[in-house]
Design a protein around this motif. Structure first.
Motif, mmCIF file in Angstrom:
data_model
loop_
_atom_site.group_PDB
_atom_site.id
_atom_site.type_symbol
_atom_site.label_atom_id
_atom_site.label_comp_id
_atom_site.label_asym_id
_atom_site.label_seq_id
_atom_site.Cartn_x
_atom_site.Cartn_y
_atom_site.Cartn_z
ATOM 1 N N PHE A 86 0.830 -1.205 0.000
ATOM 2 C CA PHE A 86 0.000 0.000 0.000
ATOM 3 C C PHE A 86 0.870 1.262 0.000
ATOM 4 O O PHE A 86 0.575 2.244 -0.686
ATOM 5 C CB PHE A 86 -0.904 0.026 1.235
ATOM 6 N N GLN A 87 1.950 1.219 0.797
ATOM 7 C CA GLN A 87 2.804 2.395 0.906
ATOM 8 C C GLN A 87 3.479 2.724 -0.425
ATOM 9 O O GLN A 87 3.540 3.885 -0.831
ATOM 10 C CB GLN A 87 3.865 2.173 1.986
ATOM 11 N N PHE A 88 3.974 1.693 -1.123
ATOM 12 C CA PHE A 88 4.616 1.926 -2.417
ATOM 13 C C PHE A 88 3.622 2.508 -3.419
ATOM 14 O O PHE A 88 3.927 3.468 -4.133
ATOM 15 C CB PHE A 88 5.193 0.626 -2.970
ATOM 16 N N LYS A 92 3.634 6.374 -4.968
ATOM 17 C CA LYS A 92 3.699 6.574 -6.416
ATOM 18 C C LYS A 92 2.552 7.458 -6.910
ATOM 19 O O LYS A 92 2.730 8.310 -7.794
ATOM 20 C CB LYS A 92 3.654 5.221 -7.136
ATOM 21 N N LEU A 93 1.350 7.278 -6.333
ATOM 22 C CA LEU A 93 0.173 7.989 -6.814
ATOM 23 C C LEU A 93 -0.108 9.286 -6.056
ATOM 24 O O LEU A 93 -0.985 10.044 -6.447
ATOM 25 C CB LEU A 93 -1.063 7.085 -6.716
ATOM 26 N N LEU A 154 -6.823 8.338 -4.934
ATOM 27 C CA LEU A 154 -6.458 6.926 -4.840
ATOM 28 C C LEU A 154 -5.130 6.750 -4.114
ATOM 29 O O LEU A 154 -4.961 5.831 -3.300
ATOM 30 C CB LEU A 154 -6.385 6.306 -6.238
ATOM 31 N N GLY A 155 -4.187 7.631 -4.394
ATOM 32 C CA GLY A 155 -2.904 7.557 -3.706
ATOM 33 C C GLY A 155 -3.042 7.804 -2.219
ATOM 34 O O GLY A 155 -2.444 7.091 -1.398
ATOM 35 N N ASN A 156 -3.846 8.798 -1.853
ATOM 36 C CA ASN A 156 -4.037 9.097 -0.432
ATOM 37 C C ASN A 156 -4.780 7.969 0.285
ATOM 38 O O ASN A 156 -4.476 7.654 1.441
ATOM 39 C CB ASN A 156 -4.807 10.413 -0.279
ATOM 40 N N MET A 157 -5.740 7.338 -0.394
ATOM 41 C CA MET A 157 -6.437 6.201 0.205
ATOM 42 C C MET A 157 -5.501 5.015 0.397
ATOM 43 O O MET A 157 -5.576 4.281 1.385
ATOM 44 C CB MET A 157 -7.630 5.791 -0.670
ATOM 45 N N SER A 158 -4.586 4.831 -0.545
ATOM 46 C CA SER A 158 -3.604 3.759 -0.411
ATOM 47 C C SER A 158 -2.671 4.032 0.766
ATOM 48 O O SER A 158 -2.314 3.120 1.517
ATOM 49 C CB SER A 158 -2.807 3.621 -1.707
ATOM 50 N N LEU A 159 -2.296 5.292 0.944
ATOM 51 C CA LEU A 159 -1.452 5.657 2.089
ATOM 52 C C LEU A 159 -2.194 5.424 3.407
ATOM 53 O O LEU A 159 -1.600 4.971 4.389
ATOM 54 C CB LEU A 159 -1.027 7.122 1.974
#
Length: 292
Positions: A86-88, A92-93, A154-159
């Motif tokens: 998730f962090q990677f 990236k996003l 999407l990137g923030n949700m993954s973080l």
């Protein structure tokens, strides 16, 4: 503070400090080696180093039941496969500042998991410690530089997923290593991450390939695998095995502070009054948590 508190506390702080200082190396290496390929290399190196230590020590390899192996392997899958994945993706996003800001929520997220899985009480002192240290991190990172636009959703949700799953991983360490050999368990956890990272790494290599590997890149991989993975992850696990999870989690706040300090030392970035205030608040939060 008693030695049984000080040593695990310093272990957690050392782990977070190492991670705070590894980003310069990671940035250089990631220009050549794709992220999941690099993570796979780190886990393999981390396992090899710890397992070599296990075999060389007088006690040797200790027996582990099948049930304990499954629990510890699953803990590694959660931490090194899912959470770091998730962090990677999130990094990236999204942006580095967003990553630091969102993942700094990890210690607060540890509290409910520790309450549910470890039956730790959420006391006013623990809440105050997390609140004070969190305010310190906000000051260090300076959220005014964050970008919360919809294009980065999407990137923030993954973080956020990375923060939640790392909190869960850390509590699972506290729960599942009790009565087990910590060094051997830490090595098994590295294996747990491989079912997630190996397929992703193979996909990366088939679609992106790899850049030119120089002696400097090899040195960077060795640093990330041995110091930032084998040593730092063991120290983090040690802190959670010896301290209440809600207290050990506060050492995570050293990570952004060390990152800013190294930016000042190595890159000439400025130290602001907000950073000094934030560093002081982080220290106060940790001291509140450690008080008996």
């Amino acid at each position: 503070m008693q030695k049984k508190i000080v040593v695990p506390l310093l272990s957690g702080l050392a782990a977070a400090s190492i991670w705070g200082g590894m980003y310069v190396v990671s940035k250089i290496v990631l220009n050549v080696i794709p992220p999941f390929t690099l993570l796979t290399m780190r886990l393999v190196l981390g396992f090899a180093v710890l397992w070599l230590v296990v075999m060389m020590r007088p006690a040797g390899i200790k027996k582990m039941s099948a049930g304990a192996f499954r629990r510890i392997f699953g803990t590694g899958l959660m931490g090194y496969g899912i959470s770091l994945g998730f962090q990677f993706v999130g990094t990236k996003l999204s942006t580095a500042v967003n990553g630091a800001l969102v993942t700094s929520a990890t210690p607060a997220l540890v509290l409910p998991f520790a309450c549910i899985l470890l039956k730790e009480r959420i006391t006013p002192r623990k809440l105050a410690a997390v609140l004070v240290a969190s305010l310190g991190v906000v000051a260090v990172i300076d959220p005014r530089t964050a970008d919360l636009s919809s294009s980065l959703f999407l990137g923030n949700m993954s973080l956020l997923g990375a923060a939640v799953t790392w909190a869960l991983y850390s509590v699972l360490v506290s729960k599942n290593v009790q009565g087990q050999d910590l060094l051997q368990s830490s090595a098994v956890m590295f294996l747990g991450g491989l079912p997630a990272t190996v397929p992703a790494g193979m996909w990366e290599l088939s679609t992106q390939g790899m850049g030119t590997v120089t002696p400097g890149i090899i040195g960077g991989v060795l640093f990330l695998g041995i110091v930032a993975t084998a040593v730092a992850m063991f120290l983090w696990n040690y802190a959670f095995a010896r301290l209440p999870a809600s207290s050990a989690s506060l050492t995570f706040f050293a990570q952004p502070a060390v990152g800013v300090l190294l930016g000042w030392l190595c890159l000439g970035e400025k130290i602001t009054p907000l950073f000094l205030l934030g560093g002081g608040l982080i220290a106060v939060g940790i001291l509140i948590a450690m008080r008996r």
